[in-house]
Design a protein around this motif. Sequence first.
Motif, PDB file in Angstrom:
ATOM      1  N   GLU A  72       0.748  -1.108   0.043  1.00 37.22           N
ATOM      2  CA  GLU A  72       0.036   0.007   0.005  1.00 37.22           C
ATOM      3  C   GLU A  72       0.736   1.288  -0.104  1.00 37.22           C
ATOM      4  O   GLU A  72       1.907   1.289   0.817  1.00 37.22           O
ATOM      5  CB  GLU A  72      -0.865   0.055   1.066  1.00 37.22           C
ATOM      6  CG  GLU A  72      -1.941  -1.248   1.265  1.00 37.22           C
ATOM      7  CD  GLU A  72      -2.890  -1.018   2.172  1.00 37.22           C
ATOM      8  OE1 GLU A  72      -2.747   0.014   3.267  1.00 37.22           O
ATOM      9  OE2 GLU A  72      -4.300  -1.355   2.129  1.00 37.22           O
ATOM     10  N   LYS A  76      -1.238  -1.606  -3.835  1.00 42.58           N
ATOM     11  CA  LYS A  76      -2.273  -0.823  -3.792  1.00 42.58           C
ATOM     12  C   LYS A  76      -2.135   0.724  -3.673  1.00 42.58           C
ATOM     13  O   LYS A  76      -1.250   1.256  -2.698  1.00 42.58           O
ATOM     14  CB  LYS A  76      -3.143  -1.252  -2.830  1.00 42.58           C
ATOM     15  CG  LYS A  76      -4.047  -2.583  -2.978  1.00 42.58           C
ATOM     16  CD  LYS A  76      -4.699  -2.848  -1.713  1.00 42.58           C
ATOM     17  CE  LYS A  76      -5.528  -4.268  -1.975  1.00 42.58           C
ATOM     18  NZ  LYS A  76      -6.604  -4.627  -0.659  1.00 42.58           N
ATOM     19  N   LEU A 104      -3.515   3.959  -2.709  1.00 47.33           N
ATOM     20  CA  LEU A 104      -4.591   4.607  -1.789  1.00 47.33           C
ATOM     21  C   LEU A 104      -5.029   6.272  -2.333  1.00 47.33           C
ATOM     22  O   LEU A 104      -4.174   6.621  -2.641  1.00 47.33           O
ATOM     23  CB  LEU A 104      -4.302   4.602  -0.339  1.00 47.33           C
ATOM     24  CG  LEU A 104      -3.761   3.333   0.153  1.00 47.33           C
ATOM     25  CD1 LEU A 104      -3.591   3.363   1.399  1.00 47.33           C
ATOM     26  CD2 LEU A 104      -4.830   2.179  -0.132  1.00 47.33           C
TER      27      LEU A 104
END
Length: 243
Positions: free
Chosen positions: A104, A220, A222
């Motif tokens: 992330e 990922k 964000l």
Amino acid sequence: MTSTKKPRISIIGCGWLGKPLFQTLFKQYEVFCSTRQKEESSFENYCYNPPQSSSFWDCDYAIVAISTKDNYLETLKQIAAYVNSEAVVILLSSISVYREYDGEVDEETPITQTGKQYEAEILMQRLRKKLIVLRLGGLMGEDRISGKWSKVSTFEDGPVNYVHRDDVIGIIQKILLKKTSSGIFNVVAPQHPLRSAIHRSNAEKFGFKPGRFEGMTRRKILSKKVVEYLKYEFIYPDPLRFW
């Protein structure tokens, strides 16, 4: 800018994203679009390769929506020099700046492996005092259908970091409405289904054979900042429902 004057917006690049962006903003603002296609120069408010002396560059907002090909950094230097010094420049960048990570990440994640896109961000930060950087996810929607690629048959699986074209346009509209003049924002749909799930779904919908998958990524990107700071609500939060 005054309350009685429509902000003047110049879009550099009238391609797959720039053209519908122009068409949307044209309803609310005084908008112009530069193009390298001579046949488009007859369109209303389209400008063919505007020179430095053109009023095209005398704008309140300049949105840079060009490809990283063809002397990208030199082109950005020229744009930075041509655009009115008080204008806000919105640079459409890419989440490719986070390529070193496999987890992330958000806008505060440090970038240590520089590439052309990150060099472009640094260049424009140096040359422009009012700069917004939008790091776009994989642009999808309409005729861009994930998995329907004629030249690629093997893919790496993992959570996708896609964004629908309509949401990119919506976020730019929000920036203009809030009169934001600086900041870095990730522009990625908040849900991250697996690429294999999207390909299988689209293969059923559009009648193509899905490719093979090898390996797995976990990256990922964000995008909470656009939701929290700009108060933006995604039109298409789930990439499985883009089409």
